[in-house]
Design a protein around this motif. Structure first.
Motif, short mmCIF file in Angstrom:
data_model
loop_
_atom_site.label_atom_id
_atom_site.label_comp_id
_atom_site.label_asym_id
_atom_site.label_seq_id
_atom_site.Cartn_x
_atom_site.Cartn_y
_atom_site.Cartn_z
N PHE A 352 0.83 -1.20 0.00
CA PHE A 352 0.00 0.00 0.00
C PHE A 352 0.87 1.25 0.00
N ASP A 353 2.02 1.18 0.65
CA ASP A 353 2.91 2.33 0.78
C ASP A 353 3.87 2.51 -0.39
N LEU A 354 3.84 1.62 -1.38
CA LEU A 354 4.79 1.70 -2.48
C LEU A 354 4.75 3.07 -3.17
N GLN A 355 5.92 3.59 -3.44
CA GLN A 355 6.02 4.87 -4.14
C GLN A 355 5.98 4.69 -5.66
N SER A 356 6.46 3.54 -6.13
CA SER A 356 6.45 3.26 -7.56
C SER A 356 6.59 1.75 -7.73
N GLY A 357 6.57 1.32 -8.98
CA GLY A 357 6.75 -0.10 -9.27
C GLY A 357 8.17 -0.46 -9.61
N SER A 358 9.12 0.42 -9.30
CA SER A 358 10.52 0.12 -9.61
C SER A 358 11.02 -1.00 -8.71
N ILE A 359 12.03 -1.71 -9.19
CA ILE A 359 12.57 -2.82 -8.41
C ILE A 359 13.19 -2.30 -7.11
N GLU A 360 13.70 -1.05 -7.13
CA GLU A 360 14.29 -0.47 -5.92
C GLU A 360 13.22 -0.24 -4.86
N ASP A 361 12.06 0.30 -5.25
CA ASP A 361 10.99 0.55 -4.29
C ASP A 361 10.36 -0.76 -3.81
N ILE A 362 10.24 -1.72 -4.72
CA ILE A 362 9.68 -3.02 -4.33
C ILE A 362 10.61 -3.71 -3.33
N THR A 363 11.90 -3.67 -3.59
CA THR A 363 12.86 -4.26 -2.66
C THR A 363 12.79 -3.58 -1.30
N ALA A 364 12.64 -2.26 -1.30
CA ALA A 364 12.53 -1.52 -0.03
C ALA A 364 11.28 -1.94 0.73
N ALA A 365 10.17 -2.17 0.00
CA ALA A 365 8.93 -2.61 0.64
C ALA A 365 9.10 -3.99 1.26
N PHE A 366 9.77 -4.89 0.52
CA PHE A 366 10.01 -6.24 1.04
C PHE A 366 10.92 -6.20 2.26
#
Length: 467
Positions: A352-366
C-alpha cells in the motif's frame, strides 16, 4: 506499471502462488487496496482438508476490519481452557484462556479449518483463482517477473508472492538461483527439521447424547499424551455437532532420515497404517480415536509430516515469501496460520505504501516487511518449540515439567507470556481502525507514509485560509 502521485495507488500486478490461509487473506487485502492480482494453486480442486484451527486477539482485529468476524463467530466456539490428560485418562492439569477477552479484547476461538478456508475463499472473485497450476520455474528482472506452470503456460506480473507452503516451489526456484550466484545463506540450504507424522480430520454427525459436551456452547479442548509410545492426540468440539481431532506420532532420527527427501503436503493418502496404530487410544470426552475416525468422511482425513524451520531469506528482487514458505512452525502453540495471516497484513501494508513499481521501491517494501515480521515470527517459532516439549513431550523430564507448569506455576508467568504473544496485534493501515479493547494495549504499529501524507493533506485543507 505506473507510479502514483498524492494518494493514488501504484498500479501493479501481483502473482500469489498458493491458495492457503495466508495467500487468500493477502488477496482479500489487495482487493481492498485496489491492487490487481491472480492466485495460482497447484491443486486441481479446492478440498476442505485439515482439522482444527484456533486464533485469538493477535489477528482477530483484522478479521473484524474486513467485516468477517460475525461470519466467523457463526461456526466457532470460544475456548475457555486446555485440559491435558495421560493415556489412562488421569488429569494432568489445566491452562486457562478465559482472560483472553479482557486482556486482548477478543475470545480465543476454535473452529474447523475448512470452514475458515471457505469463508476466505468466498471473498475471492472466481476469475482470480486458477487451479491445477503447479509452478515449474520463476524468472524475474528489472521489468517484471514471470512464472511457468505445469500446463505449459506462462504468467507475468510485477511481484510474485510465494504463499505455497513448507515445500514452496517459489522458494525453491528463488533459492536455486541465489545458490548459483553464491548469495544463499548456508542455513537456508538445509532441509526442514522433521518432528511428527500427523493425521487430522473432523468427525461429523455426532450424537450430543453420547458426547454431551457438544451442547455446552464452548470448545472442549483436550490433549492426551501416551506413556510408552510417542503418541499424542488433541480434540476440539466445534458447532454443528462436530469434533475436530488430530493425532501425532513423533518421528525418530532414523525415520527422519528416511522421510527427509519426501515432499510432505496435506492429503488423504497413506493413512491406513496410522489408523491401525492409534485407533485404540481413549478420548477424554468418551470413546476412542477410532470412533472419531469412523465418523469422519474418509476422503477428508489427511496426513502430513510436521516440520519446522526458520528461513533467513524472505525476498529477492520481485519475489517475496509468506507463511510456511519462510517460517514453518510446529502447531504446538497454534500460531502457524496466525503468523501467515500477520505476514499477509504487513505485506499488504508495505505494498500500500509503495512509491512506484521500480525494483528499488519493491525491494525496499520487502525489506520493511521482513524487518517488521521477522522478530515476531522468530519469537513465535521459539515459543512453538517450547510449548511442544512442555505439553506434548514424552520423556520423564518433560512429563515432570508439564505437571509443574500446569499445577504450580504462578499466574504472573501466564500473564507475562500472554503479553508477549498477544500485545502484537497489527491491523491493515488502509482500512478503518478497530478500537483497541484489550486491557493490555497493542504494540505501536509501523507508521504508513502514505496514510500520514493523506492525513496531513486533509488537515491542511481543513485549516482556514488567510484573507
Amino acid at each position: 506499471m505506473t507510479a502514483r502521485s498524492g494518494d493514488e495507488q501504484v498500479q501493479l500486478k501481483v502473482i500469489i502462488v498458493g491458495a492457503g490461509i495466508g495467500g487468500l487473506l493477502l488477496a482479500i487485502l489487495l482487493e481492498k487496496i485496489g491492487l490487481d492480482y491472480d492466485i495460482f494453486e497447484r491443486s486441481k480442486e479446492v478440498r476442505p482438508l485439515g482439522s482444527i484451527m484456533s486464533i485469538g486477539p493477535n489477528i482477530l482485529p483484522v478479521i473484524e476490519q474486513l467485516g468477517l468476524l460475525d461470519d466467523l463467530l457463526k461456526f466457532s466456539f470460544p475456548v475457555p481452557t486446555l485440559n491435558i490428560y495421560n493415556e489412562d485418562m488421569s488429569h494432568v492439569g489445566t491452562t486457562s484462556f478465559e482472560a483472553f477477552k479482557e486482556r486482548g479484547g477478543y475470545d480465543f476461538l476454535a473452529f474447523s479449518r475448512p470452514d475458515f478456508h471457505h469463508l476466505l475463499l468466498s471473498q475471492i472473485p472466481s476469475h482470480k483463482l486458477h487451479l491445477g497450476k503447479k509452478v515449474l520455474s520463476l524468472l524475474q528482472g528489472d521489468r517484471g517477473a514471470m512464472i511457468r506452470t505445469s500446463d505449459g503456460k506462462t504468467h507475468e506480473g510485477d511481484i510474485v508472492v510465494g504463499a505455497d507452503g513448507a515445500h514452496s516451489a517459489i522458494r525453491q526456484c528463488l533459492y536455486d538461483r541465489l545458490a548459483e550466484e553464491n548469495k544463499l545463506p548456508r542455513s537456508d540450504s538445509t532441509n526442514l527439521d522433521l518432528g511428527y507424522n500427523c493425521m487430522v480430520g473432523v468427525a461429523t454427525g455426532l450424537d450430543s447424547e453420547i458426547y454431551p459436551g457438544l451442547k455446552d456452547g464452548h470448545a472442549h479442548f483436550c490433549t492426551t499424551v501416551a506413556y510408552n509410545v510417542p503418541h499424542s492426540w488433541r480434540i476440539f468440539m466445534v458447532p454443528g455437532n462436530r469434533i475436530c481431532w488430530s493425532v501425532s506420532v513423533q518421528i525418530t532420527l532414523n525415520e527422519g532420515k528416511t522421510q527427509a527427501m519426501r515432499n510432505s503436503e496435506w492429503g488423504p493418502e497413506a493413512i491406513e497404517d496410522m489408523v491401525k496404530l492409534v485407533a485404540h487410544h481413549k478420548v477424554p470426552v468418551g470413546g476412542t480415536l477410532g470412533d472419531l475416525i469412523e465418523a469422519t468422511p474418509k476422503d477428508l482425513i489427511s496426513k502430513v509430516v510436521l516440520e519446522e524451520k526458520m528461513f533467513e531469506t524472505w525476498y529477492h528482487d520481485r519475489t517475496v515469501l509468506l507463511g510456511d514458505a519462510c517460517h514453518k512452525m510446529m502447531p504446538s502453540a497454534g500460531q502457524g496460520a496466525c503468523n501467515a495471516m500477520q505476514d499477509a497484513v504487513i505485506l499488504a501494508n508495505c505494498l500500500f505504501d509503495l512509491q512506484s513499481g521500480s525494483i528499488e521501491d519493491i525491494t525496499a517494501a520487502f525489506k520493511s516487511y521482513k524487518n517488521q515480521r521477522y522478530p515476531q515470527a522468530s519469537a513465535q517459532f521459539k515459543i512453538s518449540q517450547q510449548v511442544g516439549k512442555i505439553f506434548y513431550g514424552h520423556s520423564f523430564t518433560e512429563r515432570m515439567i508439564r505437571y509443574a507448569i500446569l499445577n504450580w506455576a504462578p499466574k504472573s508467568l501466564e500473564s507475562g507470556n500472554f503479553v508477549k504473544a498477544y500485545s502484537y496485534r497489527p491491523q491493515a493501515v488502509f482500512l478503518p481502525q478497530v478500537e483497541d479493547r484489550g486491557l493490555f494495549k497493542a504494540l505501536p504499529q509501523h507508521e504508513s507514509r502514505r496514510m500520514k501524507a493523506c492525513e496531513e493533506a486533509a488537515k491542511s485543507q481543513r485549516q482556514p485560509q488567510p484573507l
